[in-house]
Design a protein around this motif. Structure first.
Motif, PDB file in Angstrom:
ATOM      1  N   PHE A  68       0.822  -1.214   0.000  1.00 36.81           N
ATOM      2  CA  PHE A  68       0.000   0.000   0.000  1.00 36.81           C
ATOM      3  C   PHE A  68       0.854   1.262   0.000  1.00 36.81           C
ATOM      4  O   PHE A  68       0.551   2.225  -0.707  1.00 36.81           O
ATOM      5  N   THR A  71       2.022   1.979  -3.448  1.00 36.31           N
ATOM      6  CA  THR A  71       0.926   2.502  -4.271  1.00 36.31           C
ATOM      7  C   THR A  71       0.705   3.975  -3.981  1.00 36.31           C
ATOM      8  O   THR A  71       0.568   4.790  -4.902  1.00 36.31           O
ATOM      9  N   ASN A  72       0.679   4.328  -2.701  1.00 31.21           N
ATOM     10  CA  ASN A  72       0.509   5.733  -2.311  1.00 31.21           C
ATOM     11  C   ASN A  72       1.643   6.593  -2.862  1.00 31.21           C
ATOM     12  O   ASN A  72       1.414   7.690  -3.362  1.00 31.21           O
ATOM     13  N   ASN A  77      -1.974   9.952  -2.909  1.00 32.58           N
ATOM     14  CA  ASN A  77      -2.905   9.642  -1.820  1.00 32.58           C
ATOM     15  C   ASN A  77      -4.333   9.440  -2.297  1.00 32.58           C
ATOM     16  O   ASN A  77      -5.068   8.633  -1.725  1.00 32.58           O
ATOM     17  N   THR A  79      -5.307   8.029  -5.049  1.00 29.82           N
ATOM     18  CA  THR A  79      -5.378   6.649  -5.538  1.00 29.82           C
ATOM     19  C   THR A  79      -5.362   5.683  -4.363  1.00 29.82           C
ATOM     20  O   THR A  79      -6.085   4.679  -4.367  1.00 29.82           O
ATOM     21  N   GLY A  80      -4.546   5.982  -3.360  1.00 30.40           N
ATOM     22  CA  GLY A  80      -4.529   5.157  -2.154  1.00 30.40           C
ATOM     23  C   GLY A  80      -5.889   5.117  -1.485  1.00 30.40           C
ATOM     24  O   GLY A  80      -6.345   4.054  -1.043  1.00 30.40           O
ATOM     25  N   ASP A  81      -6.551   6.267  -1.416  1.00 33.14           N
ATOM     26  CA  ASP A  81      -7.909   6.307  -0.861  1.00 33.14           C
ATOM     27  C   ASP A  81      -8.867   5.464  -1.696  1.00 33.14           C
ATOM     28  O   ASP A  81      -9.736   4.780  -1.158  1.00 33.14           O
ATOM     29  N   ASP A 107      -4.032   0.954   6.378  1.00 33.70           N
ATOM     30  CA  ASP A 107      -4.511   0.014   5.356  1.00 33.70           C
ATOM     31  C   ASP A 107      -4.862  -1.326   5.983  1.00 33.70           C
ATOM     32  O   ASP A 107      -4.834  -2.356   5.314  1.00 33.70           O
TER      33      ASP A 107
END
Length: 187
Positions: A68, A71-72, A77, A79-81, A107
């Motif tokens: 995660f 990814t962030n 952020n 996209t992370g959300d 996460d």
């Protein structure tokens, strides 16, 4: 007098709506809409008490979104959300009516499942997440650890700790793995 009565009724209604909103916010995660850590801890406590009285079991699964942080960092952020919302949606759709899921922090998600079906539900969650489209240019997967009352712990904190330790084993085994507390790899 009629205007005063109407205004009072409006104020009472507004106060009731605000009270309901504050109650929802106190018990749910604002990003995902799932229960929050305080709520899941209380539900786990109640389920353990019930299982103790009835001689039953309670399963706890701790899920962690694989990579995660990467990814962030790579996609941002927002996209992370989106990833967290997608995982939360799969969790909510994959569980039984008697189960409760929560965003426990960051996460990390927790499932409390009365009975011994935690591993089965965890596998269903993983299958649902595997079917998700790519987000931010990468596949979404979760690693999970599953623990059971009374075998792996006698109270909520010890069950969460056992499931978290099993999840750490799952992360070490590779993306998308499930490990039961006190057992080897199962996914």
């Amino acid at each position: 007098l009629a205007a005063v009565a109407v205004e009072r009724a409006r104020l009472v209604s507004t106060a009731a709506e605000r009270g309901e909103w504050y109650e929802r916010m106190a018990h749910s995660d604002p990003l995902t809409g799932l229960a929050n850590a305080r709520t899941i801890d209380r539900i786990l406590e109640l389920e353990i008490a019930r299982a103790s009285r009835q001689g039953g079991e309670v399963s706890v699964a701790v899920f962690d979104v694989d990579d995660f942080a990467a990814t962030n960092a790579a996609a941002g952020n927002a996209t992370g959300d989106d990833v967290l919302r997608e995982v939360a949606a799969v969790l909510a759709e994959s569980v039984r009516l008697v189960d409760t899921v929560a965003r426990y922090g960051g996460d990390e998600f927790v499932l409390v499942a009365p009975g011994s079906a935690g591993l089965t539900v965890a596998r269903r969650v993983q299958e649902g997440i595997a079917a998700l489209p790519d987000v931010g240019g990468g596949r979404i997967s979760v690693s999970a650890g599953v623990a059971r009352f009374p075998v792996d712990g006698a109270d909520g904190p010890s069950l969460i700790a056992a499931a978290t330790a099993a999840r750490q084993g799952a992360r070490a085994a590779g993306r998308g793995t499930i490990v039961e507390a006190g057992a080897g790899s199962n996914g």
